[in-house]
Design a protein around this motif. Structure first.
Motif, PDB file in Angstrom:
ATOM      1  N   ASN A 186       0.725  -1.295   0.086  1.00  0.00           N
ATOM      2  CA  ASN A 186       0.030  -0.147  -0.083  1.00  0.00           C
ATOM      3  C   ASN A 186       1.078   1.216  -0.024  1.00  0.00           C
ATOM      4  N   TYR A 187       1.920   1.315   0.461  1.00  0.00           N
ATOM      5  CA  TYR A 187       2.827   2.426   0.530  1.00  0.00           C
ATOM      6  C   TYR A 187       3.445   2.473  -0.637  1.00  0.00           C
ATOM      7  N   ILE A 188       3.863   1.685  -1.236  1.00  0.00           N
ATOM      8  CA  ILE A 188       4.721   1.502  -2.617  1.00  0.00           C
ATOM      9  C   ILE A 188       3.570   2.084  -3.584  1.00  0.00           C
ATOM     10  N   GLN A 189       2.366   1.579  -3.652  1.00  0.00           N
ATOM     11  CA  GLN A 189       1.102   2.000  -4.460  1.00  0.00           C
ATOM     12  C   GLN A 189       0.602   3.447  -4.166  1.00  0.00           C
ATOM     13  N   ALA A 190       1.103   4.025  -2.712  1.00  0.00           N
ATOM     14  CA  ALA A 190       0.580   5.356  -2.720  1.00  0.00           C
ATOM     15  C   ALA A 190       1.463   6.497  -3.362  1.00  0.00           C
ATOM     16  N   PHE A 191       2.700   5.784  -3.648  1.00  0.00           N
ATOM     17  CA  PHE A 191       3.714   6.899  -4.589  1.00  0.00           C
ATOM     18  C   PHE A 191       3.750   6.414  -6.000  1.00  0.00           C
ATOM     19  N   VAL A 192       3.348   5.396  -6.419  1.00  0.00           N
ATOM     20  CA  VAL A 192       3.363   5.169  -7.959  1.00  0.00           C
ATOM     21  C   VAL A 192       2.330   4.870  -8.601  1.00  0.00           C
ATOM     22  N   ASN A 193       0.981   5.054  -8.043  1.00  0.00           N
ATOM     23  CA  ASN A 193      -0.101   5.018  -8.861  1.00  0.00           C
ATOM     24  C   ASN A 193      -0.275   6.164  -9.965  1.00  0.00           C
ATOM     25  N   PRO A 194      -0.643   5.735 -10.925  1.00  0.00           N
ATOM     26  CA  PRO A 194      -0.467   6.532 -12.297  1.00  0.00           C
ATOM     27  C   PRO A 194      -1.762   7.570 -12.151  1.00  0.00           C
ATOM     28  N   TYR A 195      -2.908   7.466 -11.358  1.00  0.00           N
ATOM     29  CA  TYR A 195      -3.946   8.199 -11.399  1.00  0.00           C
ATOM     30  C   TYR A 195      -3.627   9.689 -10.585  1.00  0.00           C
ATOM     31  N   TYR A 196      -2.476   9.701  -9.887  1.00  0.00           N
ATOM     32  CA  TYR A 196      -2.373  10.867  -9.194  1.00  0.00           C
ATOM     33  C   TYR A 196      -0.933  11.177  -8.754  1.00  0.00           C
ATOM     34  N   ASN A 197      -0.377  12.013  -8.409  1.00  0.00           N
ATOM     35  CA  ASN A 197       1.179  12.075  -8.076  1.00  0.00           C
ATOM     36  C   ASN A 197       1.135  12.627  -6.511  1.00  0.00           C
ATOM     37  N   PHE A 198       1.001  11.493  -5.832  1.00  0.00           N
ATOM     38  CA  PHE A 198       1.116  11.628  -4.097  1.00  0.00           C
ATOM     39  C   PHE A 198       2.328  12.368  -3.765  1.00  0.00           C
ATOM     40  N   LEU A 199       3.385  12.127  -4.346  1.00  0.00           N
ATOM     41  CA  LEU A 199       4.606  12.636  -3.997  1.00  0.00           C
ATOM     42  C   LEU A 199       4.652  14.178  -4.409  1.00  0.00           C
ATOM     43  N   SER A 203      -3.161  18.340 -10.031  1.00  0.00           N
ATOM     44  CA  SER A 203      -2.380  17.685  -9.102  1.00  0.00           C
ATOM     45  C   SER A 203      -1.061  18.565  -8.852  1.00  0.00           C
ATOM     46  N   SER A 204      -0.851  19.482  -9.804  1.00  0.00           N
ATOM     47  CA  SER A 204       0.364  20.102  -9.800  1.00  0.00           C
ATOM     48  C   SER A 204       0.292  21.092  -8.498  1.00  0.00           C
ATOM     49  N   TYR A 205      -0.688  21.355  -8.164  1.00  0.00           N
ATOM     50  CA  TYR A 205      -0.795  22.415  -6.874  1.00  0.00           C
ATOM     51  C   TYR A 205      -1.437  21.753  -5.739  1.00  0.00           C
ATOM     52  N   ARG A 206      -2.202  20.797  -5.910  1.00  0.00           N
ATOM     53  CA  ARG A 206      -3.074  20.324  -4.931  1.00  0.00           C
ATOM     54  C   ARG A 206      -2.173  19.587  -3.666  1.00  0.00           C
ATOM     55  N   THR A 207      -2.702  19.957  -2.398  1.00  0.00           N
ATOM     56  CA  THR A 207      -1.858  19.364  -1.344  1.00  0.00           C
ATOM     57  C   THR A 207      -2.204  18.106  -0.857  1.00  0.00           C
TER      58      THR A 207
END
Length: 279
Positions: free
Chosen positions: A59-72, A223-227
């Motif tokens: 789940n931690y890996i998917q949080a950073f690599v999911n293609p639908y959003y840029n969580f990082l 997503s470029s500016y969302r927190t």
């Protein structure tokens, strides 16, 4: 047998510790359960398991690599916005508090009361006006919209003003007699002596800005500016069944908050209590 002062203090400390255990459990149990769900296999989350049979960090890996959003990217946005707002408030509140503490000018008390009165106005009352202002200036979906409305605060001015009032007036008068300007006096004497209050203000502002949700959701569209707080809700929207993914995001987001509380706990308390007995 007579109890010595040292033994009595130890018994009192032990009694306080025992009394705080229920409160500690109320705070820690939800946090530990969140961590447990974040590392729990998907088939166990809805099976009334409290602890996972096997630890899985997917789940931690998917949080950073999911293609639908840029969580990082959202985490980086939150750090940028929170840091700039924190530094901005430390500057503006220091200047305003200095004026209210050391300078004499007409309408000083009335102006200070007016500043304090803004603390009684809920943020929901001004959010539409602020949004229309950002839209009129063309600042929507940018860092400026996230940062500019929060570059000062009445709470910060009040906190620093109360701390500055603990300084002796003779210190300021002696500096003026030596030809020291107001700005130099602030930078060379007041601010170095105000590190506890500034640290408390900085930590408080950083956490408040980091945890904002409604205003960033209102003024950002990409997503470029969302927190990161918006990112957590997006984690759940990607897959409504992936509760573990959202909990992993929650754990990632609360790490800065817990770090500030753990490492700056004493400074927060000292800074917020400083000047509390002098008006």
């Amino acid at each position: 047998m007579r109890i010595t002062t040292i033994q009595r203090n130890r018994l009192q400390n032990f009694g306080r510790f025992v009394m705080n255990i229920p409160l500690m459990l109320v705070i820690l149990v939800p946090l530990l359960y969140t961590v447990s769900i974040s590392v729990m296999p998907a088939d166990e989350i809805y099976s009334n398991h409290i602890f996972p049979t096997s630890v899985n960090f997917v789940n931690y890996i998917q949080a950073f690599v999911n293609p639908y959003y840029n969580f990082l990217r959202m985490i980086l946005n939150s750090f940028i916005v929170s840091t700039v707002v924190m530094l901005g408030q430390m500057v503006t509140c220091s200047l305003a508090a200095f004026a209210f503490s050391f300078l004499e000018f007409r309408g000083k008390k009335l102006l200070f009361i007016s500043v304090l009165a803004t603390m009684m106005v809920p943020g929901e009352v001004t959010i539409i006006a602020n949004y229309l202002t950002m839209a009129q200036w063309g600042w929507l979906d940018s860092y400026r919209a996230l940062i500019f409305p929060y570059l000062t605060s009445a709470m910060g001015i009040f906190l620093l003003r109360q701390y500055y009032l603990t300084f002796a007036k003779e210190l300021y008068e002696a500096a003026k007699l030596d030809g020291c300007s107001n700005l130099r006096f602030l930078l060379s004497i007041v601010l170095p002596l105000s590190r506890p209050a500034l640290g408390a203000l900085g930590a408080y502002v950083f956490l408040n800005t980091w945890n904002q949700y409604m205003w960033p959701l209102l003024v950002t569209n990409s997503s470029s500016y969302r927190t990161v707080q918006i990112g957590i809700s997006m984690l759940y929207d990607v897959d409504a069944q992936s509760l573990g993914l959202m909990m992993a995001g929650v754990v990632i987001v609360i790490v800065p908050s817990l770090s500030i509380f753990v490492f700056m706990n004493k400074q927060l308390i000292n800074g917020l209590m400083a000047g509390a007995v002098k008006g």
